[in-house]
Design a protein around this motif. Structure first.
Motif, PDB file in Angstrom:
ATOM      1  N   ASN A  34      29.626  11.042 -25.099  1.00 20.31           N
ATOM      2  CA  ASN A  34      30.657  10.492 -24.225  1.00 20.31           C
ATOM      3  C   ASN A  34      30.266   9.079 -23.809  1.00 20.31           C
ATOM      4  OD1 ASN A  34      32.128  12.877 -24.227  1.00 20.31           O
ATOM      5  ND2 ASN A  34      31.147  13.647 -22.390  1.00 20.31           N
ATOM      6  N   THR A  35      31.271   8.255 -23.555  1.00 23.76           N
ATOM      7  CA  THR A  35      31.022   6.922 -23.016  1.00 23.76           C
ATOM      8  C   THR A  35      31.688   6.841 -21.649  1.00 23.76           C
ATOM      9  OG1 THR A  35      33.033   5.888 -23.876  1.00 23.76           O
ATOM     10  CG2 THR A  35      31.130   5.969 -25.353  1.00 23.76           C
ATOM     11  N   GLN A  36      31.484   5.733 -20.961  1.00 21.50           N
ATOM     12  CA  GLN A  36      32.129   5.594 -19.654  1.00 21.50           C
ATOM     13  C   GLN A  36      33.632   5.358 -19.794  1.00 21.50           C
ATOM     14  OE1 GLN A  36      29.839   2.189 -18.279  1.00 21.50           O
ATOM     15  NE2 GLN A  36      31.693   0.953 -18.302  1.00 21.50           N
ATOM     16  N   PHE A  37      34.090   5.044 -20.999  1.00 26.26           N
ATOM     17  CA  PHE A  37      35.507   4.764 -21.218  1.00 26.26           C
ATOM     18  C   PHE A  37      36.303   5.957 -21.737  1.00 26.26           C
ATOM     19  CE2 PHE A  37      33.275   0.713 -21.857  1.00 26.26           C
ATOM     20  CZ  PHE A  37      33.821   0.021 -20.784  1.00 26.26           C
ATOM     21  N   ARG A  38      35.612   6.869 -22.433  1.00 26.82           N
ATOM     22  CA  ARG A  38      36.339   8.015 -23.008  1.00 26.82           C
ATOM     23  C   ARG A  38      35.401   9.182 -23.256  1.00 26.82           C
ATOM     24  NH1 ARG A  38      35.038   8.527 -28.280  1.00 26.82           N
ATOM     25  NH2 ARG A  38      34.201   6.680 -29.292  1.00 26.82           N
ATOM     26  N   ARG A  39      36.007  10.353 -23.295  1.00 28.56           N
ATOM     27  CA  ARG A  39      35.269  11.562 -23.664  1.00 28.56           C
ATOM     28  C   ARG A  39      35.242  11.672 -25.175  1.00 28.56           C
ATOM     29  NH1 ARG A  39      38.436  16.066 -21.722  1.00 28.56           N
ATOM     30  NH2 ARG A  39      37.844  16.790 -23.768  1.00 28.56           N
ATOM     31  N   ALA A  40      34.133  12.067 -25.715  1.00 27.34           N
ATOM     32  CA  ALA A  40      34.021  12.237 -27.170  1.00 27.34           C
ATOM     33  C   ALA A  40      34.771  13.496 -27.601  1.00 27.34           C
ATOM     34  CB  ALA A  40      32.554  12.351 -27.564  1.00 27.34           C
TER      35      ALA A  40
END
Length: 75
Positions: A34-40
């Motif tokens: 996961n990133t701070q911008f979107r869920r993987a």
């Protein structure tokens, strides 16, 4: 419950147990963080989409299906 098992087998051409086994084998290779911008996308969803795509390609064009399988599994 039987309906779900039948539909699952129809879509993926394998049992849920076989899917789980395959998933456990390849999970480390398809995991994304996961990133701070979107869920993987989950590893289960990634495998499901890949399998469904390969099944559809093979169903409509066997020669292209074989090429795609070679590309997918040689990377």
């Amino acid at each position: 419950m039987l309906y779900h098992i039948t539909v699952f087998h129809m879509y993926f051409r394998m049992t849920m147990e076989e899917f789980d086994f395959l998933h456990e084998l390849i999970k480390p290779d398809i995991y994304k963080q996961n990133t701070q911008f979107r869920r993987a996308v989950s590893t289960e969803e990634r495998l499901a989409v890949c399998l469904r795509y390969v099944i559809i390609i093979i169903k409509y064009n066997h020669n292209i299906g074989i090429k795609i399988i070679n590309i997918l599994f040689n990377h």
